[in-house]
Scaffold this motif. Structure first.
Motif, PDB file in Angstrom:
ATOM      1  N   GLU A  73       8.276  10.587 -10.716  1.00 47.31           N
ATOM      2  CA  GLU A  73       7.138  10.126  -9.926  1.00 47.31           C
ATOM      3  C   GLU A  73       6.127   9.785 -10.804  1.00 47.31           C
ATOM      4  OE1 GLU A  73       7.126   9.425  -6.971  1.00 47.31           O
ATOM      5  OE2 GLU A  73       9.391   9.998  -7.063  1.00 47.31           O
ATOM      6  N   ASP A 130       4.536   5.821 -11.028  1.00 52.72           N
ATOM      7  CA  ASP A 130       3.051   5.962 -10.473  1.00 52.72           C
ATOM      8  C   ASP A 130       2.507   4.946 -11.680  1.00 52.72           C
ATOM      9  OD1 ASP A 130       0.998   6.883  -8.677  1.00 52.72           O
ATOM     10  OD2 ASP A 130       0.123   7.424 -10.504  1.00 52.72           O
ATOM     11  N   VAL A 176       0.969  -1.396  -0.083  1.00 54.73           N
ATOM     12  CA  VAL A 176       0.018  -0.037   0.092  1.00 54.73           C
ATOM     13  C   VAL A 176       0.766   1.245  -0.096  1.00 54.73           C
ATOM     14  CG1 VAL A 176      -1.684   1.234   1.208  1.00 54.73           C
ATOM     15  CG2 VAL A 176      -1.757  -1.420   1.354  1.00 54.73           C
ATOM     16  N   THR A 177       0.902   2.161  -1.143  1.00 56.34           N
ATOM     17  CA  THR A 177       1.624   3.290  -1.513  1.00 56.34           C
ATOM     18  C   THR A 177       1.033   4.268  -1.506  1.00 56.34           C
ATOM     19  OG1 THR A 177       2.163   2.717  -3.595  1.00 56.34           O
ATOM     20  CG2 THR A 177       3.615   1.936  -1.976  1.00 56.34           C
ATOM     21  N   THR A 178       1.411   5.324  -1.464  1.00 56.99           N
ATOM     22  CA  THR A 178       0.723   6.831  -1.852  1.00 56.99           C
ATOM     23  C   THR A 178       0.855   6.840  -3.140  1.00 56.99           C
ATOM     24  OG1 THR A 178       2.798   7.976  -1.729  1.00 56.99           O
ATOM     25  CG2 THR A 178       1.308   7.702   0.239  1.00 56.99           C
ATOM     26  N   ARG A 179      -0.104   7.723  -3.930  1.00 55.84           N
ATOM     27  CA  ARG A 179      -0.176   7.876  -5.514  1.00 55.84           C
ATOM     28  C   ARG A 179      -0.098   9.367  -5.504  1.00 55.84           C
ATOM     29  NH1 ARG A 179      -2.976   4.155  -8.230  1.00 55.84           N
ATOM     30  NH2 ARG A 179      -2.127   4.969  -9.905  1.00 55.84           N
ATOM     31  N   ILE A 180       0.602   9.601  -6.754  1.00 59.23           N
ATOM     32  CA  ILE A 180       0.634  10.948  -7.150  1.00 59.23           C
ATOM     33  C   ILE A 180      -0.954  11.758  -7.338  1.00 59.23           C
ATOM     34  CG2 ILE A 180       3.074  11.026  -7.754  1.00 59.23           C
ATOM     35  CD1 ILE A 180       2.022  11.363 -10.635  1.00 59.23           C
ATOM     36  N   VAL A 181      -0.945  12.982  -7.269  1.00 54.45           N
ATOM     37  CA  VAL A 181      -2.349  13.472  -7.783  1.00 54.45           C
ATOM     38  C   VAL A 181      -2.164  13.673  -9.334  1.00 54.45           C
ATOM     39  CG1 VAL A 181      -3.453  15.958  -7.632  1.00 54.45           C
ATOM     40  CG2 VAL A 181      -2.068  14.994  -5.369  1.00 54.45           C
ATOM     41  N   LYS A 204       3.578   1.390 -10.960  1.00 54.47           N
ATOM     42  CA  LYS A 204       2.453   1.015  -9.613  1.00 54.47           C
ATOM     43  C   LYS A 204       1.289   0.456 -10.132  1.00 54.47           C
ATOM     44  CE  LYS A 204       4.337   3.876  -6.200  1.00 54.47           C
ATOM     45  NZ  LYS A 204       4.039   5.053  -5.349  1.00 54.47           N
TER      46      LYS A 204
END
Length: 141
Positions: free
Chosen positions: A66, A70, A27-32, A73
């Protein structure tokens, strides 16, 4: 995303189709998502569908690396980011490309302009060989 058969999930966008690689990345953060990142992702997917490399350009710190990470991912593909320097020689570039290719890993080369021209020339030939092998669906190249 679409389910092709019981064991394969495919991401389709336009004429481009990519199989989900099943690499668990946690579980990772995503870019906007902005219109620029959306356009870059679409361009990368179409380039990958044509077995081409992608070169994003823009000012430092604008999120190019990034954006690539992303998209990797989203497709469940491992992505390594490598910052090139003047110490990046022919042997190191060959090992890096051989390792990423054998593992099916994406590589994101940052600061490529710092590498020596002769290293870039050899890398271009190696990438061309990899692209030709991918087009032919070759196991060995």
């Amino acid at each position: 995303y679409g389910l092709e058969d019981l064991y394969e999930i495919v991401l389709s966008m336009g004429m481009s189709r990519h199989r989900l690689q099943n690499e668990y990345l946690g579980v990772t953060t995503r870019i906007v998502t902005t219109p620029l990142t959306d356009r870059a992702s679409r361009s990368m997917l179409f380039a990958l569908g044509s077995h081409c490399a992608v070169a994003l350009e823009g000012p430092s710190g604008s999120g190019k690396t990034e954006t690539v990470k992303d998209l990797a991912k989203a497709l469940a593909v491992m992505c390594f980011s490598f910052t090139c320097s003047s110490l990046f020689d022919l042997q190191a570039s060959s090992k890096f490309l051989r390792g990423t290719t054998s593992g099916g890993v994406w590589c994101c080369l940052d600061q490529l302009q710092r590498a020596h021209p002769e290293v870039l020339s050899v890398m271009a030939q190696q990438v061309l060989t990899i692209q030709q092998a991918m087009i032919k669906n070759a196991i060995y190249y």
